[in-house]
Design an enzyme around this catalytic site. Structure first.
Site, PDB file in Angstrom:
ATOM      1  N   TRP A  36       7.098  70.700 -13.847  1.00 32.79           N
ATOM      2  CA  TRP A  36       7.531  69.826 -12.512  1.00 32.79           C
ATOM      3  C   TRP A  36       6.927  68.549 -12.583  1.00 32.79           C
ATOM      4  O   TRP A  36       5.784  68.472 -13.016  1.00 32.79           O
ATOM      5  CB  TRP A  36       7.295  70.571 -11.313  1.00 32.79           C
ATOM      6  N   ASN A  38       6.294  64.928  -9.806  1.00 32.21           N
ATOM      7  CA  ASN A  38       6.521  64.004  -8.782  1.00 32.21           C
ATOM      8  C   ASN A  38       5.721  62.769  -9.100  1.00 32.21           C
ATOM      9  O   ASN A  38       5.818  62.245 -10.187  1.00 32.21           O
ATOM     10  CB  ASN A  38       6.515  64.600  -7.409  1.00 32.21           C
ATOM     11  N   ASP A  39       4.992  62.190  -7.881  1.00 34.75           N
ATOM     12  CA  ASP A  39       4.736  60.828  -7.821  1.00 34.75           C
ATOM     13  C   ASP A  39       3.929  60.449  -9.144  1.00 34.75           C
ATOM     14  O   ASP A  39       3.184  61.136  -9.734  1.00 34.75           O
ATOM     15  CB  ASP A  39       3.623  60.616  -6.876  1.00 34.75           C
ATOM     16  N   GLN A  55       1.972  63.481 -10.816  1.00 36.50           N
ATOM     17  CA  GLN A  55       1.859  64.782  -9.992  1.00 36.50           C
ATOM     18  C   GLN A  55       2.477  65.824 -10.852  1.00 36.50           C
ATOM     19  O   GLN A  55       3.784  65.619 -11.383  1.00 36.50           O
ATOM     20  CB  GLN A  55       2.369  64.799  -8.795  1.00 36.50           C
ATOM     21  N   SER A  99      -1.837  62.819  -5.140  1.00 37.50           N
ATOM     22  CA  SER A  99      -1.887  61.538  -5.755  1.00 37.50           C
ATOM     23  C   SER A  99      -2.928  60.584  -5.763  1.00 37.50           C
ATOM     24  O   SER A  99      -3.764  60.550  -4.802  1.00 37.50           O
ATOM     25  CB  SER A  99      -0.620  60.992  -5.353  1.00 37.50           C
ATOM     26  N   TRP A 324      12.235  64.098  -2.092  1.00 31.62           N
ATOM     27  CA  TRP A 324      12.089  65.495  -1.544  1.00 31.62           C
ATOM     28  C   TRP A 324      13.283  65.882  -1.079  1.00 31.62           C
ATOM     29  O   TRP A 324      13.287  67.207  -1.133  1.00 31.62           O
ATOM     30  CB  TRP A 324      10.773  65.508  -0.742  1.00 31.62           C
TER      31      TRP A 324
HETATM   32  C1  FRU Z   1       4.361  62.242  -2.057  1.00 36.13           C
HETATM   33  C2  FRU Z   1       3.186  63.494  -1.910  1.00 36.13           C
HETATM   34  C3  FRU Z   1       1.751  62.713  -1.720  1.00 36.13           C
HETATM   35  C4  FRU Z   1       1.047  63.872  -2.569  1.00 36.13           C
HETATM   36  C5  FRU Z   1       1.949  64.453  -3.522  1.00 36.13           C
HETATM   37  C6  FRU Z   1       1.608  65.950  -3.705  1.00 36.13           C
HETATM   38  O1  FRU Z   1       5.436  62.650  -2.865  1.00 36.13           O
HETATM   39  O2  FRU Z   1       3.649  64.347  -0.801  1.00 36.13           O
HETATM   40  O3  FRU Z   1       1.596  62.350  -0.484  1.00 36.13           O
HETATM   41  O4  FRU Z   1      -0.356  63.341  -2.959  1.00 36.13           O
HETATM   42  O5  FRU Z   1       2.963  63.968  -2.974  1.00 36.13           O
HETATM   43  O6  FRU Z   1       2.070  66.344  -4.927  1.00 36.13           O
END
Ligand code: FRU
Length: 514
Positions: A36, A38-39, A55, A99, A324
Site C-alpha cells: 500500500w 498513500n501520501d 506512506q 506523514s 480516500w
Molecule cells: C492523509 C493522511 C495524513 C496522515 C496519513 C496517514 O492522507 O491521513 O494526515 O499522516 O494520511 O497515513
C-alpha cells in the site's frame, strides 16, 4: 541500529520484489513498491538526487501500520527504490509513522520530521490517537546537544535513518489553547534565509474546524509554537491534513488537504479535497492574509500534496494519485496499490495557481504525430493517434464563420467495450471527466466537472496518459483533472467527437521511460 520491525519490512521487500517483477505498472509515475502507498513524504533534493518517501504498508495492499518507503530519482520520472526508511518501532510511533517532510542540515545530514502515532484505549474501550512530531536522521545518531556529526555516506548511499533520542520534539504541551491533540500531524519543514527552521502542521480545534499551526526552531531539533497561520472558519471541510506553505511569484501559497468537505459550485466536491489559498505573508508578524482560494485538482484521484524547490528554482508539486473516498476502485489482483501524480511545476498567474507538467517529461516524448486545422462534426479517428502512454496536446476552436459547437469529447483507453472520456460544453464552459465505462465494478464517483474560463469555444488541453491514469491540464494549467483507470491495456483507442463544427490542432507523442 535497525529495529526488528524495519528489518522485517526490508526482508519482506527483498523476498517479494523478484516475485512481483512482472506486475502491470505505470511507466513513469511512481507506484507502491509493493503493498500500500498513500501520501508523498520527505519530498526533497538531497546530495544530488531527488528523494521521495511515502506512506507505506509493505505487507498488504490495504492501509496498515504506516512505514515510510524511500525512492530516489535524477529526473522525478525514473525512480529507484531504496530499502524502507522508517517502521513503527518506538513507543511514541508504535501505531504508525505518519506523514512528514525533510530538510538538509548544515552538517550534511538529512532530517526527516514525521508524525508518531500512539493509539491509546480509553476506559470506555474506544481508541484515540496521540499524535506527536518526531525526527529521524540520516547518517549517525545525534545527541540532544547535537555534536558535529559526519554522514555515513552520501547520495543514494544514505539508506538508514535513526530516530532521534529526544523524540517527540513536539507534543500536546506545545499546542495552543483549543487545539486538539488527537489530530496534530503532517509537519512540513523549511529553512528561512536567516537560518531559522519553520514547520507547519495540520490540526483542528476541539469543535472539528481545521487549522494550520506554525512552529519555529533555531536548529530543527528544539521547537516552539509561533502562531495559528490559517483557520478554516467553517469553510473547507473539517480536519486539515498535509499543509504546505511557500512563496511563489510574489505571493505566499498555502496548500491543504481537508477531510469531510461539502461541495461548493463547481469548485469543491464532497469528501476529501485539496485547497490552495493564495495570499500575502508578513514574515515579521507571521501573519498570512488570504486573497483567493481554489481547488488544486478537479478530478477524482488526488490528495495530500507536497512540494519541493528544485536546484534551478522551480516549485514542484507531487500528490497521492488516489483519494480516500475512491480507494475501492482498484485492481484486486495486483501486488501494489497507489501511485503518485506526475510532478507539476507551479506558478501564480492572475491570482490563480497554475500547474504544468514537469518539463523533464519532454525528454520522454517519442514519435510525433501532428494534425493541423482538422474540422469535424460527429465521430473522428486519426491515424497514429492511440496508446496508453501518451502526451496529447489539443487546441480547439469553433470552425471559422460557424456558430459555436455544443459539445466536444475525447475518448481514450477505448475498445469496443471500454472508454474513458473528457468532454467540453462551451455554452456552459464545463469540462468533464467520465470513467464510468472504464471497467469499474464499484458504485463510487466516476465523473467530475469543473468550470473553465469562457474563451468562446476555444480550449487547450494537454493530456498525459500513463497506463492506469489520466491527467488533463486545461488552458495552460489553469485547471487540472486527474483520475486513475484500471482498463485493460489492450484498450488503447483514442477518438474524437463533436456536436457542431470543431476545428482542432493535435500533437501526439508516445511517452517512453526506458
Ligand atoms: C492523509 C493522511 C495524513 C496522515 C496519513 C496517514 O492522507 O491521513 O494526515 O499522516 O494520511 O497515513
Amino acid at each position: 541500529m535497525i529495529s526488528q520491525s524495519l528489518r522485517d519490512a526490508r526482508r519482506f521487500e527483498e523476498e517479494m520484489e523478484p516475485k512481483i517483477a512482472d506486475a502491470p505498472r505505470p511507466a513513469f509515475h511512481l507506484s507502491a513498491r509493493m503493498g500500500w502507498m498513500n501520501d508523498p513524504n520527505g519530498f526533497s533534493y538531497y546530495n544530488g538526487e531527488y528523494h521521495l518517501f511515502y506512506q507505506y504498508y509493505p505487507f498488504h495492499t490495504e492501509w496498515g501500520p504506516m512505514h515510510w518507503a524511500h525512492a530516489v530519482s535524477k529526473d522525478l520520472l525514473h525512480w529507484r527504490h531504496l530499502p524502507a526508511a522508517l517502521a513503527p518501532d518506538m513507543d511514541y510511533d508504535r501505531d504508525g509513522c505518519f506523514s512528514g517532510s525533510a530538510v538538509t542540515l548544515p552538517d550534511g545530514r538529512q532530517l526527516l520530521m514525521y508524525t508518531g502515532v500512539d493509539r491509546q484505549t480509553l476506559p470506555d474501550g474506544s481508541a484515540q490517537d496521540i499524535q506527536t512530531q518526531c525526527i529521524a536522521l540520516s547518517g549517525c545518531v545525534p545527541q540532544p546537544e547535537m555534536p558535529a556529526c559526519v554522514p555515513q555516506s552520501g547520495g543514494a548511499g544514505v539508506t538508514d535513518y535513526e530516530k532521534y533520542a529526544e523524540n517527540p520534539v513536539l507534543d500536546q504541551n506545545d499546542l495552543p489553547p483549543g487545539a486538539n491533540k488527537n489530530d496534530f500531524r503532517d509537519p512540513k519543514l523549511w529553512q528561512a534565509e536567516d537560518g531559522t527552521y519553520y514547520c507547519v502542521a495540520g490540526n483542528r480545534t476541539e469543535d472539528r474546524d481545521g487549522q494550520v499551526l506554525l512552529f519555529q526552531s533555531p536548529d530543527a531539533f528544539h521547537w516552539e509554537f509561533v502562531t495559528v497561520l490559517a483557520k478554516n472558519n467553517g469553510r473547507f471541510g473539517r480536519m486539515w491534513e498535509c499543509p504546505d506553505f511557500f512563496p511563489l511569484d510574489g505571493k505566499h501559497v498555502l496548500l491543504i488537504s481537508p477531510q469531510d468537505m461539502l461541495p461548493k459550485d463547481f469548485e469543491y466536491h464532497n469528501g476529501n479535497g485539496t485547497v490552495c489559498i493564495i495570499g500575502s505573508y508578513d514574515e515579521q508578524t507571521h501573519t498570512f492574509t488570504e486573497e483567493a482560494n481554489q481547488a488544486i485538482d478537479y478530478g477524482i484521484d488526488f490528495y495530500a500534496t507536497q512540494t519541493l524547490l528544485t536546484p534551478d528554482g522551480r516549485r514542484i508539486l507531487i500528490a497521492w494519485m488516489q483519494n480516500w473516498d475512491t480507494c475501492n476502485f482498484r485492481s484486486i489482483d495486483w501486488p501494489w496499490f497507489g501511485q503518485m501524480c506526475l510532478p507539476r511545476e507551479l506558478s501564480v498567474r492572475d491570482g490563480r495557481l497554475i500547474q504544468q507538467p514537469l518539463r523533464e517529461l519532454l525528454a520522454l516524448r517519442k514519435d510525433e504525430v501532428r494534425y493541423e486545422n482538422v474540422t469535424f462534426t460527429d465521430l473522428l479517428r486519426l491515424d497514429g493517434i492511440e496508446g496508453r502512454r501518451v502526451d496529447l496536446t489539443l487546441s480547439l476552436k469553433p470552425k471559422d464563420g460557424e456558430e459555436l459547437y455544443r459539445k466536444f469529447a475525447l475518448r481514450f483507453a477505448q475498445d469496443d467495450t471500454y472508454q474513458t472520456s473528457v468532454s467540453f460544453r462551451p455554452y456552459e464552459s464545463v469540462v468533464k471527466i467520465d470513467r464510468k465505462f472504464s471497467g469499474s465494478r464499484r458504485a463510487i464517483i466516476h465523473q467530475r466537472r469543473c468550470k473553465v474560463r469562457n474563451r468562446e469555444g476555444r480550449l487547450d488541453l494537454r493530456i498525459i496518459l500513463d497506463h492506469f491514469s489520466v491527467e488533463i491540464f486545461v488552458n495552460d494549467g489553469e485547471h487540472v483533472l486527474t483520475a486513475t483507470l484500471y482498463t485493460d491495456l489492450s484498450a488503447k483507442g483514442i477518438s474524437f467527437f463533436a456536436d457542431g463544427k470543431v476545428t482542432m490542432d493535435v500533437v501526439k507523442y508516445e511517452l517512453r521511460a526506458e
